[in-house]
Design a protein around this motif. Structure first.
Motif, PDB file in Angstrom:
ATOM      1  N   HIS A  45     -32.237 -15.303  -4.633  1.00 22.40           N
ATOM      2  CA  HIS A  45     -33.687 -15.181  -4.754  1.00 22.40           C
ATOM      3  C   HIS A  45     -34.373 -15.420  -3.419  1.00 22.40           C
ATOM      4  O   HIS A  45     -35.342 -14.731  -3.085  1.00 22.40           O
ATOM      5  N   LEU A  46     -33.906 -16.380  -2.649  1.00 26.08           N
ATOM      6  CA  LEU A  46     -34.488 -16.608  -1.329  1.00 26.08           C
ATOM      7  C   LEU A  46     -34.151 -15.464  -0.380  1.00 26.08           C
ATOM      8  O   LEU A  46     -34.963 -15.114   0.490  1.00 26.08           O
ATOM      9  N   ALA A  47     -32.997 -14.843  -0.558  1.00 22.68           N
ATOM     10  CA  ALA A  47     -32.616 -13.709   0.291  1.00 22.68           C
ATOM     11  C   ALA A  47     -33.540 -12.514   0.069  1.00 22.68           C
ATOM     12  O   ALA A  47     -33.797 -11.752   1.005  1.00 22.68           O
ATOM     13  N   THR A  48     -34.053 -12.340  -1.128  1.00 22.48           N
ATOM     14  CA  THR A  48     -35.004 -11.246  -1.349  1.00 22.48           C
ATOM     15  C   THR A  48     -36.284 -11.474  -0.560  1.00 22.48           C
ATOM     16  O   THR A  48     -36.862 -10.536  -0.011  1.00 22.48           O
ATOM     17  N   THR A  49     -36.710 -12.722  -0.456  1.00 21.21           N
ATOM     18  CA  THR A  49     -37.898 -13.034   0.338  1.00 21.21           C
ATOM     19  C   THR A  49     -37.596 -12.886   1.819  1.00 21.21           C
ATOM     20  O   THR A  49     -38.426 -12.367   2.571  1.00 21.21           O
ATOM     21  N   VAL A  50     -36.421 -13.309   2.248  1.00 26.92           N
ATOM     22  CA  VAL A  50     -36.035 -13.173   3.657  1.00 26.92           C
ATOM     23  C   VAL A  50     -35.991 -11.697   4.049  1.00 26.92           C
ATOM     24  O   VAL A  50     -36.433 -11.319   5.138  1.00 26.92           O
ATOM     25  N   LEU A  75     -34.578 -29.098  -4.239  1.00 32.95           N
ATOM     26  CA  LEU A  75     -35.908 -28.591  -4.610  1.00 32.95           C
ATOM     27  C   LEU A  75     -35.834 -27.138  -5.060  1.00 32.95           C
ATOM     28  O   LEU A  75     -36.413 -26.770  -6.087  1.00 32.95           O
ATOM     29  N   ALA A  76     -35.112 -26.321  -4.313  1.00 31.04           N
ATOM     30  CA  ALA A  76     -35.029 -24.897  -4.642  1.00 31.04           C
ATOM     31  C   ALA A  76     -34.322 -24.672  -5.972  1.00 31.04           C
ATOM     32  O   ALA A  76     -34.768 -23.867  -6.798  1.00 31.04           O
ATOM     33  N   ILE A  77     -33.239 -25.382  -6.216  1.00 33.26           N
ATOM     34  CA  ILE A  77     -32.513 -25.227  -7.482  1.00 33.26           C
ATOM     35  C   ILE A  77     -33.356 -25.737  -8.641  1.00 33.26           C
ATOM     36  O   ILE A  77     -33.381 -25.129  -9.711  1.00 33.26           O
ATOM     37  N   PHE A  80     -36.016 -23.125  -9.342  1.00 28.73           N
ATOM     38  CA  PHE A  80     -35.396 -21.972  -9.983  1.00 28.73           C
ATOM     39  C   PHE A  80     -35.047 -22.275 -11.437  1.00 28.73           C
ATOM     40  O   PHE A  80     -35.289 -21.458 -12.329  1.00 28.73           O
ATOM     41  N   PHE A  81     -34.508 -23.467 -11.698  1.00 27.30           N
ATOM     42  CA  PHE A  81     -34.142 -23.849 -13.056  1.00 27.30           C
ATOM     43  C   PHE A  81     -35.365 -23.947 -13.956  1.00 27.30           C
ATOM     44  O   PHE A  81     -35.365 -23.451 -15.091  1.00 27.30           O
ATOM     45  N   ILE A  82     -36.442 -24.563 -13.462  1.00 25.40           N
ATOM     46  CA  ILE A  82     -37.661 -24.705 -14.265  1.00 25.40           C
ATOM     47  C   ILE A  82     -38.272 -23.341 -14.571  1.00 25.40           C
ATOM     48  O   ILE A  82     -38.693 -23.080 -15.706  1.00 25.40           O
ATOM     49  N   LEU A  83     -38.293 -22.458 -13.581  1.00 22.36           N
ATOM     50  CA  LEU A  83     -38.867 -21.131 -13.816  1.00 22.36           C
ATOM     51  C   LEU A  83     -38.004 -20.311 -14.773  1.00 22.36           C
ATOM     52  O   LEU A  83     -38.527 -19.579 -15.614  1.00 22.36           O
ATOM     53  N   LEU A 129     -43.291 -13.696  -6.257  1.00 19.51           N
ATOM     54  CA  LEU A 129     -44.180 -13.471  -5.129  1.00 19.51           C
ATOM     55  C   LEU A 129     -44.709 -14.757  -4.521  1.00 19.51           C
ATOM     56  O   LEU A 129     -44.863 -14.854  -3.312  1.00 19.51           O
ATOM     57  N   VAL A 130     -44.989 -15.743  -5.315  1.00 22.40           N
ATOM     58  CA  VAL A 130     -45.617 -16.953  -4.796  1.00 22.40           C
ATOM     59  C   VAL A 130     -44.588 -18.050  -4.534  1.00 22.40           C
ATOM     60  O   VAL A 130     -44.466 -18.541  -3.403  1.00 22.40           O
ATOM     61  N   ILE A 131     -43.846 -18.429  -5.546  1.00 21.28           N
ATOM     62  CA  ILE A 131     -42.931 -19.565  -5.429  1.00 21.28           C
ATOM     63  C   ILE A 131     -41.861 -19.305  -4.367  1.00 21.28           C
ATOM     64  O   ILE A 131     -41.592 -20.168  -3.529  1.00 21.28           O
ATOM     65  N   GLN A 132     -41.256 -18.123  -4.372  1.00 21.02           N
ATOM     66  CA  GLN A 132     -40.203 -17.853  -3.400  1.00 21.02           C
ATOM     67  C   GLN A 132     -40.741 -17.822  -1.978  1.00 21.02           C
ATOM     68  O   GLN A 132     -40.066 -18.275  -1.051  1.00 21.02           O
ATOM     69  N   THR A 133     -41.957 -17.330  -1.797  1.00 18.99           N
ATOM     70  CA  THR A 133     -42.548 -17.324  -0.457  1.00 18.99           C
ATOM     71  C   THR A 133     -42.852 -18.745   0.002  1.00 18.99           C
ATOM     72  O   THR A 133     -42.612 -19.086   1.162  1.00 18.99           O
TER      73      THR A 133
END
Length: 177
Positions: A45-50, A75-77, A80-83, A129-133
């Motif tokens: 998911h972070l790679a899509t933003t990168v 934090l990232a995991i 991702f888990f909560i979303l 769009l928001v969280i990953q950025t």
């Protein structure tokens, strides 16, 4: 995501070959599988933003996101888990209220379907769009990397405006069959 370990456990129990040691080994395998799955999905998911915000695509974006996420992996995991949990709850609500909601009328089912659709689309836009950025910028600042706003603005201008020219009637050729 969670269906594969459940199927493995169900198959092992239904065959009748489970004992105490087998239960422990299977539990360790399931936990290990889910942990690595969440790790890989978070990096993906972070790679899509990168790939959107930088000039790295494919495997290079995966390597860049893996290096970026090292400081804020928990934090990232967790995000991702909560979303993913929120998406799963929305899916369960849709299934119970709309698909299996035989006790309520058609108008109520349509209203619940619209609400679930709006929650789904808002969740997808918010998550992707928001969280990953935000996670991308937090990870970059954690590694003390420079965030060049002007270069980022120039890079994103291609996506926003683009070099598109409107088509004119002479540019369009009609085919007749």
């Amino acid at each position: 995501m969670g269906a594969t370990p459940v199927l493995i456990i169900w198959a092992a129990v239904s065959v009748g070959q489970m004992d105490v040691i087998g239960d422990v080994v299977l539990a360790v395998l399931v936990v290990s599988f889910n942990t690595r799955l969440f790790y890989l999905a978070t990096i993906w998911h972070l790679a899509t933003t990168v790939s959107v915000l930088e000039e790295a695509y494919g495997f290079a974006a995966m390597v860049k996101s893996e290096n970026l996420i090292k400081g804020k992996l928990g934090l990232a995991i967790a995000l991702f888990f909560i979303l993913q949990l929120a998406m799963r709850l929305n899916h369960m609500a849709f299934k119970r209220l709309v698909v299996e909601g035989t006790d309520m009328g058609m108008a109520n089912r349509v209203m619940y379907a619209i609400i679930c659709f709006l929650l789904l689309s808002t969740g997808i836009l918010f998550q992707y769009l928001v969280i990953q950025t935000v996670v991308y910028f937090v990870c970059k600042s954690c590694h003390h990397e420079n965030i060049d706003k002007f270069a980022l603005s120039d890079h994103l201008e291609v996506y926003m405006l683009g070099d598109y020219a409107p088509l004119k009637a002479k540019d369009v050729q009609l085919f007749r069959v």
